[in-house]
Design a protein around this motif. Structure first.
Motif, PDB file in Angstrom:
ATOM      1  N   VAL A 112     -20.638   8.208   7.935  1.00 38.16           N
ATOM      2  CA  VAL A 112     -20.024   8.190   9.265  1.00 38.16           C
ATOM      3  C   VAL A 112     -18.716   8.970   9.228  1.00 38.16           C
ATOM      4  N   SER A 113     -18.264   9.385  10.400  1.00 44.19           N
ATOM      5  CA  SER A 113     -17.016  10.128  10.490  1.00 44.19           C
ATOM      6  C   SER A 113     -15.824   9.227  10.187  1.00 44.19           C
ATOM      7  N   GLN A 114     -14.892   9.737   9.393  1.00 43.12           N
ATOM      8  CA  GLN A 114     -13.655   9.015   9.122  1.00 43.12           C
ATOM      9  C   GLN A 114     -12.632   9.242  10.235  1.00 43.12           C
ATOM     10  N   HIS A 115     -12.936  10.173  11.140  1.00 39.03           N
ATOM     11  CA  HIS A 115     -11.970  10.549  12.171  1.00 39.03           C
ATOM     12  C   HIS A 115     -12.292   9.958  13.542  1.00 39.03           C
ATOM     13  N   ALA A 116     -13.568   9.857  13.863  1.00 37.43           N
ATOM     14  CA  ALA A 116     -13.932   9.383  15.203  1.00 37.43           C
ATOM     15  C   ALA A 116     -15.096   8.430  15.098  1.00 37.43           C
ATOM     16  N   VAL A 117     -14.810   7.147  14.945  1.00 37.42           N
ATOM     17  CA  VAL A 117     -15.837   6.121  14.829  1.00 37.42           C
ATOM     18  C   VAL A 117     -16.037   5.465  16.179  1.00 37.42           C
ATOM     19  N   THR A 118     -17.257   5.495  16.691  1.00 36.99           N
ATOM     20  CA  THR A 118     -17.560   4.824  17.949  1.00 36.99           C
ATOM     21  C   THR A 118     -18.657   3.808  17.707  1.00 36.99           C
ATOM     22  N   SER A 119     -18.649   2.748  18.488  1.00 36.19           N
ATOM     23  CA  SER A 119     -19.648   1.698  18.325  1.00 36.19           C
ATOM     24  C   SER A 119     -20.051   1.189  19.691  1.00 36.19           C
ATOM     25  N   LEU A 120     -21.072   0.336  19.710  1.00 37.24           N
ATOM     26  CA  LEU A 120     -21.520  -0.256  20.967  1.00 37.24           C
ATOM     27  C   LEU A 120     -20.444  -1.143  21.571  1.00 37.24           C
ATOM     28  N   ASN A 121     -19.597  -1.738  20.725  1.00 39.33           N
ATOM     29  CA  ASN A 121     -18.557  -2.621  21.242  1.00 39.33           C
ATOM     30  C   ASN A 121     -17.536  -1.852  22.073  1.00 39.33           C
ATOM     31  N   ASP A 122     -17.332  -0.590  21.738  1.00 39.97           N
ATOM     32  CA  ASP A 122     -16.367   0.238  22.465  1.00 39.97           C
ATOM     33  C   ASP A 122     -16.822   1.683  22.386  1.00 39.97           C
ATOM     34  N   PRO A 123     -17.785   2.094  23.226  1.00 37.35           N
ATOM     35  CA  PRO A 123     -18.390   3.410  23.126  1.00 37.35           C
ATOM     36  C   PRO A 123     -17.402   4.561  23.246  1.00 37.35           C
ATOM     37  N   GLN A 124     -16.248   4.342  23.855  1.00 39.68           N
ATOM     38  CA  GLN A 124     -15.281   5.418  24.016  1.00 39.68           C
ATOM     39  C   GLN A 124     -14.150   5.358  22.986  1.00 39.68           C
ATOM     40  N   ALA A 125     -14.270   4.406  22.043  1.00 39.03           N
ATOM     41  CA  ALA A 125     -13.187   4.231  21.071  1.00 39.03           C
ATOM     42  C   ALA A 125     -13.017   5.472  20.226  1.00 39.03           C
ATOM     43  N   GLY A 142     -34.311  20.208   7.684  1.00 41.76           N
ATOM     44  CA  GLY A 142     -35.463  19.402   8.069  1.00 41.76           C
ATOM     45  C   GLY A 142     -35.076  18.128   8.783  1.00 41.76           C
ATOM     46  N   SER A 143     -35.579  16.988   8.293  1.00 41.31           N
ATOM     47  CA  SER A 143     -35.288  15.705   8.930  1.00 41.31           C
ATOM     48  C   SER A 143     -33.865  15.240   8.674  1.00 41.31           C
ATOM     49  N   GLY A 144     -33.090  16.004   7.901  1.00 41.21           N
ATOM     50  CA  GLY A 144     -31.676  15.704   7.734  1.00 41.21           C
ATOM     51  C   GLY A 144     -30.878  15.821   9.017  1.00 41.21           C
ATOM     52  N   ILE A 145     -31.511  16.351  10.058  1.00 40.21           N
ATOM     53  CA  ILE A 145     -30.825  16.488  11.345  1.00 40.21           C
ATOM     54  C   ILE A 145     -30.616  15.130  12.014  1.00 40.21           C
ATOM     55  N   THR A 146     -31.381  14.104  11.643  1.00 38.47           N
ATOM     56  CA  THR A 146     -31.343  12.850  12.409  1.00 38.47           C
ATOM     57  C   THR A 146     -29.965  12.195  12.436  1.00 38.47           C
ATOM     58  N   PRO A 147     -29.302  11.937  11.297  1.00 39.33           N
ATOM     59  CA  PRO A 147     -27.958  11.363  11.404  1.00 39.33           C
ATOM     60  C   PRO A 147     -26.939  12.374  11.912  1.00 39.33           C
ATOM     61  N   ILE A 148     -27.139  13.657  11.575  1.00 35.36           N
ATOM     62  CA  ILE A 148     -26.221  14.708  12.027  1.00 35.36           C
ATOM     63  C   ILE A 148     -26.216  14.788  13.550  1.00 35.36           C
ATOM     64  N   LEU A 149     -27.392  14.660  14.163  1.00 34.49           N
ATOM     65  CA  LEU A 149     -27.478  14.711  15.627  1.00 34.49           C
ATOM     66  C   LEU A 149     -26.721  13.563  16.258  1.00 34.49           C
ATOM     67  N   SER A 150     -26.857  12.366  15.694  1.00 37.68           N
ATOM     68  CA  SER A 150     -26.145  11.196  16.213  1.00 37.68           C
ATOM     69  C   SER A 150     -24.640  11.375  16.082  1.00 37.68           C
ATOM     70  N   ILE A 151     -24.193  11.863  14.916  1.00 36.44           N
ATOM     71  CA  ILE A 151     -22.764  12.088  14.697  1.00 36.44           C
ATOM     72  C   ILE A 151     -22.226  13.144  15.646  1.00 36.44           C
ATOM     73  N   THR A 152     -22.981  14.229  15.822  1.00 40.15           N
ATOM     74  CA  THR A 152     -22.554  15.311  16.720  1.00 40.15           C
ATOM     75  C   THR A 152     -22.378  14.801  18.138  1.00 40.15           C
ATOM     76  N   ARG A 153     -23.350  14.034  18.604  1.00 38.66           N
ATOM     77  CA  ARG A 153     -23.250  13.475  19.954  1.00 38.66           C
ATOM     78  C   ARG A 153     -22.008  12.600  20.093  1.00 38.66           C
ATOM     79  N   ALA A 154     -21.747  11.789  19.089  1.00 44.17           N
ATOM     80  CA  ALA A 154     -20.642  10.834  19.175  1.00 44.17           C
ATOM     81  C   ALA A 154     -19.289  11.523  19.150  1.00 44.17           C
ATOM     82  N   VAL A 155     -19.087  12.456  18.210  1.00 46.43           N
ATOM     83  CA  VAL A 155     -17.759  13.055  18.089  1.00 46.43           C
ATOM     84  C   VAL A 155     -17.431  13.935  19.289  1.00 46.43           C
TER      85      VAL A 155
END
Length: 382
Positions: A112-125, A142-155
């Protein structure tokens, strides 16, 4: 990472498949519905994963898959790509459908990112360090995109001054997972997201985007496609050989290791999954040549004698007396079997999941750890 540190131990719960979406001819996205009463158990941070458990051909099968969506209440999304000869991945692609029920472990993982952590409890945190300009660089294969895509969306969603450079390597255009989702993200953040698709078996107009993502290719990108000195955080996800190559090249380019996050889908080494009390039985040595293994789990203390001649891992030994001991990959990659050594000494064969500070604090991967003396005490609850 306080959010990760405070999370209780991951547990399995039955979840129902609500949607199966084809991504390519060899990959699907699976949406699992999370009921309201389990919302807190499935609160997650972008980049984490879940383990799935089911029974196939009369045997329990466990596989770990990264969550591919930014935190969303009421659901978990994962992607499953066929592996050649893969029992679970091929079964899932051929048979999984809405209404099916799978045992799903609550999310875990430190990719996970050490700079911008977001969670369901506070999606904009936004973490304090992420306020202001932040530059990220991600490499996926290949399938390594799966966590990268989630991180990209979040940051990108959490910080209007975040910029992401994504290099995504595949064999051919037909193999690119989430191609439409990535294009949609690019349209949403045209000035803050740069995407570079590399294809190893198709000729592209740009030589930079044609061929394998190897050391030569990476060096050609340094200083042209991106400048490593301005990147705040790096994300690497793919097979062992590629991730190790990228880490080595970044280190040679002067990138500090504490800026690099990585996750492996395989180690490149065959591993035998824990069998618990299935298969060849392991019994204590009547002559007394045993190791006493004590472990804490869910507030209860368990003990098992392991014959020195068997050279069992701590995980395998513990599974002989408690089948609910946590594990997923059994290859030293996922970190699900993490425990803290309370007393005694252990030797850890492989470690692709724990950070150096965790190891220094006494944490080990029990699937890879063997007692060095006559007794050891570990705590899965710590």
């Amino acid at each position: 990472m306080p959010l990760l540190a405070q999370r209780p131990r991951a547990r399995f719960h039955p979840l129902t498949v609500s949607q199966v979406r084809p991504l390519t001819d060899a990959a699907i996205e699976v949406t699992l519905a999370v009921p309201d009463e389990l919302a807190e158990d499935y609160n997650y941070v972008s980049g984490q994963y879940v383990a799935l458990r089911t029974e196939l051909e009369g045997k329990e099968v466990r596989r770990s898959y990264s969550i591919c969506a930014a935190p969303t209440s009421g659901e978990i999304k994962i992607a499953i790509k066929r592996d050649l000869g893969g029992l679970f991945s091929n079964w899932a692609n051929d048979n999984l459908k809405p209404g099916d029920v799978l045992d799903v472990m609550s999310p875990t993982g430190a990719f996970v990112s050490q700079h911008a952590v977001t969670s369901l409890n506070d999606p904009q945190a936004i973490g304090e360090e992420s306020v202001g300009l932040s530059r990220y660089m991600a490499f996926a294969a290949g399938s390594g995109i799966t966590p990268i895509l989630s991180i990209t969306r979040a940051v990108l969603a959490s910080n209007p001054q975040a910029y992401m450079n994504l290099v995504y390597s595949n064999r051919a255009a037909m193999d690119v997972m989430f191609v439409e989702d990535i294009a949609d993200l690019k349209d949403r953040y045209p000035s803050r997201l740069a995407v570079h698709h590399l294809l190893s078996r198709e000729q592209r107009l740009s030589p930079t985007h044609t061929g394998r993502l190897d050391a030569e290719k990476l060096r050609s990108m340094l200083g042209t496609v991106f400048r490593p000195e301005v990147v705040d955080e790096w994300f690497l996800c793919g097979p062992f050989e590629l991730v190790q190559l990228l880490r080595d090249e970044l280190s040679a380019a002067g990138v500090s290791a504490d800026k690099v996050r990585y996750e492996l889908f395989t180690t490149g080494k065959p591993t035998a999954a824990p069998e618990g009390n299935i298969g060849r039985p392991v019994v204590a040595d009547a002559a007394g040549g045993n190791i006493e293994i004590t472990f804490n789990l869910d507030g209860l203390e368990g003990q098992v004698l392991s014959p020195k001649s068997a050279r069992e891992s701590i995980l395998n030994a513990a599974l002989r007396v408690r089948q609910d001991v946590p594990f997923a990959c059994a290859g030293g990659v996922c970190g699900t079997c993490r425990a803290k050594v309370i007393s005694g000494e252990v030797a850890m064969d492989e470690n692709y999941a724990l950070e150096p500070d965790e190891v220094a604090a006494g944490y080990v991967l029990t699937c890879q750890s063997h007692p060095k003396g006559d007794a050891v005490h570990v705590d899965f609850d710590s």
